[in-house]
Design a protein around this motif. Structure first.
Motif, PDB file in Angstrom:
ATOM      1  N   UNK A  92      34.812 -37.024   1.540  1.00  0.00           N
ATOM      2  CA  UNK A  92      35.330 -36.043   1.155  1.00  0.00           C
ATOM      3  C   UNK A  92      35.016 -35.089   2.358  1.00  0.00           C
ATOM      4  N   UNK A  93      33.961 -34.985   3.015  1.00  0.00           N
ATOM      5  CA  UNK A  93      33.370 -34.314   4.280  1.00  0.00           C
ATOM      6  C   UNK A  93      33.920 -34.697   5.479  1.00  0.00           C
ATOM      7  N   UNK A  94      34.595 -35.956   5.300  1.00  0.00           N
ATOM      8  CA  UNK A  94      35.110 -36.281   6.826  1.00  0.00           C
ATOM      9  C   UNK A  94      33.942 -36.675   7.697  1.00  0.00           C
ATOM     10  N   UNK A  95      32.788 -36.866   7.280  1.00  0.00           N
ATOM     11  CA  UNK A  95      31.756 -37.351   8.221  1.00  0.00           C
ATOM     12  C   UNK A  95      31.710 -38.485   8.735  1.00  0.00           C
ATOM     13  N   UNK A  96      31.629 -38.338  10.131  1.00  0.00           N
ATOM     14  CA  UNK A  96      31.741 -39.464  11.137  1.00  0.00           C
ATOM     15  C   UNK A  96      30.460 -39.905  11.834  1.00  0.00           C
ATOM     16  N   UNK A  97      30.126 -40.879  12.471  1.00  0.00           N
ATOM     17  CA  UNK A  97      28.889 -41.051  13.313  1.00  0.00           C
ATOM     18  C   UNK A  97      28.292 -39.803  13.903  1.00  0.00           C
ATOM     19  N   UNK A  98      29.142 -39.034  14.499  1.00  0.00           N
ATOM     20  CA  UNK A  98      28.833 -37.842  15.185  1.00  0.00           C
ATOM     21  C   UNK A  98      28.474 -36.840  14.595  1.00  0.00           C
ATOM     22  N   UNK A  99      28.669 -36.775  13.158  1.00  0.00           N
ATOM     23  CA  UNK A  99      28.084 -35.736  12.109  1.00  0.00           C
ATOM     24  C   UNK A  99      29.039 -35.170  11.285  1.00  0.00           C
ATOM     25  N   UNK A 100      28.844 -34.159  10.784  1.00  0.00           N
ATOM     26  CA  UNK A 100      29.684 -33.523  10.086  1.00  0.00           C
ATOM     27  C   UNK A 100      29.826 -31.819  10.483  1.00  0.00           C
ATOM     28  N   UNK A 101      31.337 -31.317  10.247  1.00  0.00           N
ATOM     29  CA  UNK A 101      31.428 -30.067  10.729  1.00  0.00           C
ATOM     30  C   UNK A 101      31.115 -28.943   9.544  1.00  0.00           C
ATOM     31  N   UNK A 102      30.975 -27.914   9.909  1.00  0.00           N
ATOM     32  CA  UNK A 102      30.891 -26.888   9.072  1.00  0.00           C
ATOM     33  C   UNK A 102      31.928 -26.708   8.047  1.00  0.00           C
TER      34      UNK A 102
END
Length: 220
Positions: A92-102
């Motif tokens: 849902x958050x679109x989390x990638x290996x680089x992390x999650x945006x606000x």
């Protein structure tokens, strides 16, 4: 809706009058009377209180899933059953290996609440400009709305322990605070699933250093 919750001003404790000392004079030709002392009640000792909420916690399952893990803990205050997995929230958050945006964090919370919750919700981005505003947000969330908050810090600059030069963004949960003249902030860290208590000053310093990014969700 995106309006930050407000909190009522705290009412200061009343100051009691100092003790009064009165002496009753002895009548003429009588033996001296013992002094009679009249004292006002002693002021009550300052009682510190801890305001906190219970959250369902789960250690982050991947090194870059701090936001999904923190989001899951926050959602546990609003979803009574069927709490989504970290994997589902990460999607849902679109989390990638680089992390999650606000923005990804907020959109993910909204998606989870619309899918698993019931009713209308506010998911708000917080950008406190001062230590007092930071505490006000915590009081409004934990004390008034009875929800937890998410704040971003740098991994190497957490409010407790030694600091290292690691500016990797890391989302953690604020779950409470203490009252009194020197308030403290109660944290949960999804990295190692641990609870911590840190001073307001150190907590604010960590949040400020990482850009003053916070998030809260509550019933509309």
């Amino acid at each position: 809706m995106t309006q930050t919750p407000r909190i009522a001003a705290l009412i200061g404790a009343a100051v009691l009058a100092p003790p009064l000392l009165g002496v009753v004079a002895a009548p003429a030709h009588a033996a001296p009377a013992h002094p009679v002392i009249s004292t006002a009640p002693a002021p009550p000792a300052s009682v510190l209180a801890t305001k906190k909420v219970s959250i369902k916690v789960q250690k982050q399952q991947r090194s870059y899933w701090c936001a999904p893990a923190a989001g899951r803990a926050l959602l546990s205050r609003l979803i009574s059953s069927g709490l989504p997995s970290q994997s589902k929230i990460a999607g849902y958050m679109g989390t990638k290996s680089s992390g999650t945006t606000g923005a990804g964090l907020r959109n993910g919370l909204r998606k989870a609440l619309s899918t698993y919750g019931s009713g209308q919700y506010d998911v708000v981005a917080l950008r406190p400009g001062s230590q007092n505003a930071f505490l006000t947000n915590i009081k409004a969330g934990v004390g008034s709305k009875k929800v937890a908050l998410i704040y971003r810090v740098y991994f190497g600059y957490k409010p407790w322990g030694g600091q290292v030069n690691d500016k990797t963004g890391h989302f953690m949960v604020v779950r409470g605070y203490t009252t009194g003249s020197s308030p403290k902030v109660l944290w949960w860290d999804p990295w190692d699933n641990t609870y911590h208590t840190a001073s307001l000053a150190k907590s604010w310093a960590s949040v400020k250093k990482a850009g003053r990014h916070g998030h809260v969700a509550s019933k509309a």
